[in-house]
Design a protein around this motif. Structure first.
Motif, PDB file in Angstrom:
ATOM      1  N   ASP A 140       0.919  -1.327   0.037  1.00  0.00           N
ATOM      2  CA  ASP A 140       0.176  -0.159   0.036  1.00  0.00           C
ATOM      3  C   ASP A 140       0.899   1.200   0.040  1.00  0.00           C
ATOM      4  OD1 ASP A 140      -2.282  -1.415   0.097  1.00  0.00           O
ATOM      5  OD2 ASP A 140      -2.703  -1.401   1.999  1.00  0.00           O
ATOM      6  N   ALA A 141       2.060   1.214  -0.067  1.00  0.00           N
ATOM      7  CA  ALA A 141       3.220   2.343   0.024  1.00  0.00           C
ATOM      8  C   ALA A 141       4.096   2.105  -0.979  1.00  0.00           C
ATOM      9  CB  ALA A 141       3.453   2.587   1.580  1.00  0.00           C
ATOM     10  N   PRO A 142       4.270   2.839  -1.970  1.00  0.00           N
ATOM     11  CA  PRO A 142       5.329   2.482  -2.822  1.00  0.00           C
ATOM     12  C   PRO A 142       6.625   3.024  -2.341  1.00  0.00           C
ATOM     13  CG  PRO A 142       3.891   4.422  -3.598  1.00  0.00           C
ATOM     14  CD  PRO A 142       3.269   3.747  -2.493  1.00  0.00           C
ATOM     15  N   GLN A 143       6.639   4.176  -1.464  1.00  0.00           N
ATOM     16  CA  GLN A 143       7.942   4.481  -0.805  1.00  0.00           C
ATOM     17  C   GLN A 143       7.768   4.587   0.711  1.00  0.00           C
ATOM     18  OE1 GLN A 143       9.190   8.248  -2.826  1.00  0.00           O
ATOM     19  NE2 GLN A 143       9.144   7.454  -4.892  1.00  0.00           N
ATOM     20  N   ILE A 144       8.797   3.729   1.327  1.00  0.00           N
ATOM     21  CA  ILE A 144       8.738   4.236   2.776  1.00  0.00           C
ATOM     22  C   ILE A 144      10.378   4.323   3.103  1.00  0.00           C
ATOM     23  CG2 ILE A 144       6.682   3.148   3.518  1.00  0.00           C
ATOM     24  CD1 ILE A 144       8.235   0.626   4.051  1.00  0.00           C
ATOM     25  N   MET A 145      10.555   4.719   4.156  1.00  0.00           N
ATOM     26  CA  MET A 145      12.156   4.832   4.559  1.00  0.00           C
ATOM     27  C   MET A 145      12.433   3.641   4.948  1.00  0.00           C
ATOM     28  SD  MET A 145      12.126   8.022   4.237  1.00  0.00           S
ATOM     29  CE  MET A 145      11.523   9.480   4.159  1.00  0.00           C
ATOM     30  N   VAL A 146      13.992   3.194   4.838  1.00  0.00           N
ATOM     31  CA  VAL A 146      14.673   2.145   5.031  1.00  0.00           C
ATOM     32  C   VAL A 146      15.025   1.962   6.297  1.00  0.00           C
ATOM     33  CG1 VAL A 146      16.713   0.851   4.392  1.00  0.00           C
ATOM     34  CG2 VAL A 146      15.756   2.568   2.750  1.00  0.00           C
ATOM     35  N   SER A 147      14.745   0.521   6.768  1.00  0.00           N
ATOM     36  CA  SER A 147      15.167   0.003   8.192  1.00  0.00           C
ATOM     37  C   SER A 147      16.678   0.058   8.367  1.00  0.00           C
ATOM     38  CB  SER A 147      14.451  -1.269   8.420  1.00  0.00           C
ATOM     39  OG  SER A 147      14.995  -1.751   9.457  1.00  0.00           O
ATOM     40  N   TYR A 148      17.244   0.425   9.183  1.00  0.00           N
ATOM     41  CA  TYR A 148      18.666   0.777   9.404  1.00  0.00           C
ATOM     42  C   TYR A 148      19.284  -0.677   9.397  1.00  0.00           C
ATOM     43  CZ  TYR A 148      23.105   2.025  11.445  1.00  0.00           C
ATOM     44  OH  TYR A 148      24.365   2.129  11.662  1.00  0.00           O
ATOM     45  N   PRO A 149      18.589  -1.887  10.358  1.00  0.00           N
ATOM     46  CA  PRO A 149      19.168  -2.922  10.591  1.00  0.00           C
ATOM     47  C   PRO A 149      19.223  -3.764   8.985  1.00  0.00           C
ATOM     48  CG  PRO A 149      17.959  -2.615  12.422  1.00  0.00           C
ATOM     49  CD  PRO A 149      17.490  -1.454  11.399  1.00  0.00           C
ATOM     50  N   ASN A 150      18.268  -3.505   8.168  1.00  0.00           N
ATOM     51  CA  ASN A 150      18.107  -4.054   6.941  1.00  0.00           C
ATOM     52  C   ASN A 150      19.166  -3.562   6.088  1.00  0.00           C
ATOM     53  OD1 ASN A 150      15.753  -5.403   7.430  1.00  0.00           O
ATOM     54  ND2 ASN A 150      14.131  -4.017   6.345  1.00  0.00           N
ATOM     55  N   PHE A 151      19.463  -2.357   6.204  1.00  0.00           N
ATOM     56  CA  PHE A 151      20.447  -1.717   5.474  1.00  0.00           C
ATOM     57  C   PHE A 151      21.821  -2.172   5.769  1.00  0.00           C
ATOM     58  CE2 PHE A 151      24.142   1.431   5.638  1.00  0.00           C
ATOM     59  CZ  PHE A 151      24.325   1.591   4.027  1.00  0.00           C
ATOM     60  N   SER A 276      20.102   2.765  19.582  1.00  0.00           N
ATOM     61  CA  SER A 276      18.725   3.595  20.055  1.00  0.00           C
ATOM     62  C   SER A 276      17.454   3.121  19.695  1.00  0.00           C
ATOM     63  CB  SER A 276      18.904   5.027  19.677  1.00  0.00           C
ATOM     64  OG  SER A 276      18.873   5.073  18.275  1.00  0.00           O
ATOM     65  N   ASP A 277      16.563   3.344  20.350  1.00  0.00           N
ATOM     66  CA  ASP A 277      15.175   2.846  20.159  1.00  0.00           C
ATOM     67  C   ASP A 277      14.589   3.279  18.679  1.00  0.00           C
ATOM     68  OD1 ASP A 277      15.134   1.470  22.599  1.00  0.00           O
ATOM     69  OD2 ASP A 277      13.731   3.192  23.467  1.00  0.00           O
ATOM     70  N   ARG A 278      15.173   4.363  18.136  1.00  0.00           N
ATOM     71  CA  ARG A 278      14.860   4.879  16.832  1.00  0.00           C
ATOM     72  C   ARG A 278      15.396   4.096  15.657  1.00  0.00           C
ATOM     73  NH1 ARG A 278      16.265  11.152  14.924  1.00  0.00           N
ATOM     74  NH2 ARG A 278      14.846  11.137  12.923  1.00  0.00           N
ATOM     75  N   PHE A 279      16.643   3.795  15.963  1.00  0.00           N
ATOM     76  CA  PHE A 279      17.400   3.058  14.809  1.00  0.00           C
ATOM     77  C   PHE A 279      17.360   1.503  14.796  1.00  0.00           C
ATOM     78  CE2 PHE A 279      19.106   7.282  14.534  1.00  0.00           C
ATOM     79  CZ  PHE A 279      18.601   7.949  13.456  1.00  0.00           C
ATOM     80  N   ALA A 280      17.481   0.968  16.091  1.00  0.00           N
ATOM     81  CA  ALA A 280      17.684  -0.520  16.330  1.00  0.00           C
ATOM     82  C   ALA A 280      16.678  -1.365  15.879  1.00  0.00           C
ATOM     83  CB  ALA A 280      18.145  -0.575  17.856  1.00  0.00           C
ATOM     84  N   PRO A 281      15.300  -1.252  16.093  1.00  0.00           N
ATOM     85  CA  PRO A 281      14.200  -2.005  15.748  1.00  0.00           C
ATOM     86  C   PRO A 281      14.130  -2.337  14.023  1.00  0.00           C
ATOM     87  CG  PRO A 281      13.561  -0.448  17.178  1.00  0.00           C
ATOM     88  CD  PRO A 281      14.628  -0.052  16.914  1.00  0.00           C
ATOM     89  N   ARG A 282      14.204  -3.492  13.510  1.00  0.00           N
ATOM     90  CA  ARG A 282      14.042  -3.797  12.480  1.00  0.00           C
ATOM     91  C   ARG A 282      12.782  -3.435  11.577  1.00  0.00           C
ATOM     92  NH1 ARG A 282      17.314  -6.797   9.162  1.00  0.00           N
ATOM     93  NH2 ARG A 282      18.177  -7.553  11.162  1.00  0.00           N
TER      94      ARG A 282
END
Length: 693
Positions: A140-151, A276-282
């Protein structure tokens, strides 16, 4: 080549050689006259006989000039001098025509300056044609931000990349150690960010791998504009401290002038906050974007194949990635966005204005030609070639166009400065819009071409026709021939048609603007004043302190004279920077990763009243909706209509994320009117609101 160089040398010394030849002719004529007087002639007869024996001195001089100079260059000089005298003899015509051309050439040069700065000028990065932007996407969303752990998992597994970096440019830092507290545009970036971009440091160094890890010394890289504006162009700025959100960072580098990725002033390593709680969760997608540099010869298709492969593995390895994939495009497409089409349309409209100006001046030249018909006929009658006269008339036209071009360039310079000063937010690369050598060459070229365009037809028309009739009509007074009148009528018709096209286009644009201006965005912005507040995490580490600060802020704001309502919200409508997948507990479950995506926002109790939104059913937030109490949410009418139809959604349970997530569902307590958070021209996907507390 030697002969050409010799002629160029002689051309530069033409005046001296002409004077010497005249002196020599006078000497020979004097010798011949002296011989005639010695033979018994009187002085007058001797001078006449000497002139006859010597021949036509002017013809001799012209023949000699043709041997020691470039004939075409000599003729051009004559044409220019004659053309300047002709324009000076008719100041009224010259002023009107030059101003007409100045408007057309000035507008054309101004729009070229903008197009050149925004679209044509290469991006100021090394091999910018290999830079791509990558984002993640959901059904439902063609563009979302990238998960830091995925990167971190896939950055070295996409073989199409020469390098890949992640960054977040959507931050505001509070700067507190350089005078009064101030907000600066800040960004987080991985250690190889600047290497992938291909930019260099003007002072100091850029990020290194050792900076991009938890526990590393806090460092920062600033832009040249920040160094000039905030650090006073201090040559010893490298090594100085910056206190951002209560944390002290050391400036290790200053970017080169003109380099300001994403408009960010201060960059800090993202790896400092990896836990941090901002970047760590996948499952988080906290405003992070991937910048990639493709290997030479690689294409977007090669990149996409690699991304499809690594994300298939990520979905298999991590349940949070169900329904997640990735895609990307060239960075130029992201930077320019949708600005290309409007600029090209604007350039086309300005081109029509220039054509109208050319037709107008051509019509003026045809009218002026009627008064010069006897002059042209006399020149033809005594032996002047038609091509020579056409060239002379074209020279006059080009001179007139050059005068208009100079005025137009000045007009374009002023217009561009005003445009850049307005800082329209939808136009990227404003700092690169300026009058430079390319613009000046364009203005010169368009001036010459314009002079030829509007001067050629009148020039050809002037030398055609019956010489006898032109001489006879010229004796009685200047009149325009039938053919010339037909041509002027055709030019006028063309002007009217071009003007009609512009008027129709302007009318359609005005109508579109009127429709957009009358669109109900869902709020009432009249008398509404907005500001941004960010709290340093070091000073306000927990929600209790943050809530206390905001409550005190609201109380103080209510005491300001003239203020009637005060509220806090997570975003400034219309528009939201936060989207979330949701699960409506009473609806049939959906496949993981295909949860509906809604705009999301947090708001204080008085938010809907302050922005003049309507509560359609249920209630708004109150002071009783606090942390630790019953979780509540409010949905917009599009959400209610899409998911519940005619059913009353009040009392339904909604959970952020998937049904299997551990979060506590919130009870829907109200439905509010829709805000066009996805743009004025599209139907909003809907918004879900949570209480700020």
């Amino acid at each position: 080549m030697i002969e050409l160089l010799r002629k160029l040398r002689d051309a530069l010394a033409r005046r001296r050689l002409s004077d010497e030849l005249r002196e020599e002719l006078r000497f020979h004529q004097g010798e011949l006259a002296r011989d005639a007087r010695a033979a018994g002639m009187n002085i007058a007869d001797a001078d006449a006989a000497a002139s006859r024996r010597l021949g036509n001195a002017t013809a001799i001089l012209e023949d000699a000039r043709s041997m020691w100079t470039l004939h075409w260059l000599d003729n051009l000089g004559q044409d220019i001098r004659y053309g300047l005298r002709a324009l000076r003899r008719n100041p009224g015509f010259t002023v009107v025509a030059a101003l007409t051309l100045a408007l057309g050439i000035g507008a054309t040069t101004a729009i070229f300056t903008i197009v050149n700065g925004v679209i044509l000028r290469p991006l100021p990065y090394k091999d910018a044609d290999r830079l791509v932007i990558v984002w993640e996407r959901m059904p439902d969303a063609p563009q979302i931000m990238v998960s830091y752990p995925n990167f971190l998992d896939w950055r070295s597994r996409v073989h199409a990349f020469e390098g890949a970096a992640i960054y977040n440019p959507f931050n505001q830092f509070t700067l507190t150690n350089l005078g009064d507290a101030a907000r600066v545009n800040g960004g987080y970036a991985s250690g190889n960010f600047f290497d992938v971009y291909g930019v260099r440091a003007a002072r100091g160094r850029l990020f290194e791998a050792r900076d991009d890890r938890v526990g590393a010394d806090p460092v920062a890289v600033v832009t040249n504009s920040f160094w000039l504006r905030r650090l006073g162009a201090d040559s010893l700025a490298v090594g100085k401290p910056l206190t951002l959100d209560g944390v002290t960072y050391t400036v290790v580098g200053v970017l080169a002038p003109g380099i300001q990725p994403s408009g960010v002033d201060v960059w800090i390593p993202i790896g400092l906050f990896a836990n941090s709680d901002r970047f760590a969760p996948r499952s988080n997608h906290p405003g992070t974007i991937v910048l990639g540099r493709l290997k030479p010869g690689m294409t977007l298709s090669d990149m996409q194949r690699d991304l499809d492969g690594v994300y298939a593995q990520l979905r298999a390895d991590h349940g949070e990635n169900a329904g997640i994939s990735a895609s990307g495009t060239w960075i130029s497409e992201i930077i320019l966005g949708d600005v290309r089409r409007p600029l090209y349309i604007f350039a086309g409209a300005v081109g029509l204005v220039l054509l109208i100006a050319c037709a107008n001046v051509a019509s003026l030249l045809l009218g002026r030609a009627a008064s010069r018909s006897r002059e042209i006929a006399l020149r033809l009658a005594i032996g002047a070639r038609r091509g020579r006269i056409v060239r002379q008339l074209l020279t006059e036209s080009v001179l007139l166009s050059v005068v208009g071009g100079v005025l137009g360039a000045l007009l374009a310079y002023g217009a561009v400065r005003v445009f850049v000063g307005l800082r329209p937010p939808s136009v990227p690369r404003l700092a690169e819009i300026h009058v430079d050598t390319h613009v000046m060459l364009f203005a010169a070229g368009i001036s010459v071409v314009t002079g030829i365009i509007f001067g050629l037809v009148p020039a050809l028309q002037t030398v055609q026709g019956d010489l006898f009739r032109s001489l006879r009509d010229g004796a009685r007074g200047a009149t325009a021939g039938r053919q010339r009148l037909r041509l002027r009528s055709a030019l006028m018709l063309g002007e009217v048609m071009l003007a009609l096209v512009l008027l129709v286009g302007a009318g359609l644009l005005a109508r579109s603007f009127q429709k957009l201006a009358n669109v109900d965005v869902g709020i009432d912005a009249r008398n509404l004043v907005a500001g941004y507040v960010s709290l340093p995490p070091k000073t306000y580490p927990d929600s209790v302190k943050r809530v206390q600060f905001f409550e005190a802020l609201l109380e103080k704001a209510r005491t300001i004279p003239g203020v009637t309502e005060v509220a806090l919200g997570g975003d400034l409508p219309p528009g939201t920077s936060w989207q979330t997948g949701v699960t409506f507990m009473s609806l049939p479950p959906v496949q993981p990763g295909k949860e509906p995506l809604l705009n999301a926002m947090v708001a204080s109790p008085a938010w809907f009243e302050t922005v003049k939104m309507r509560v359609i059913s249920g209630r708004a937030f109150t002071d009783a909706d606090v942390a630790g109490g019953v979780r509540v949410a409010i949905i917009s009418e599009n959400v209610a209509r899409k998911f519940f139809g005619a059913k009353n959604p009040l009392g339904e349970l909604v959970k952020r994320g998937r049904a299997s997530s551990t979060g506590t569902p919130a009870t829907i307590i109200g439905v509010v009117n829709e805000v066009r958070n996805d743009g004025l021209r599209v139907t909003s996907k809907g918004t879900i609101y949570f209480p700020l507390a």
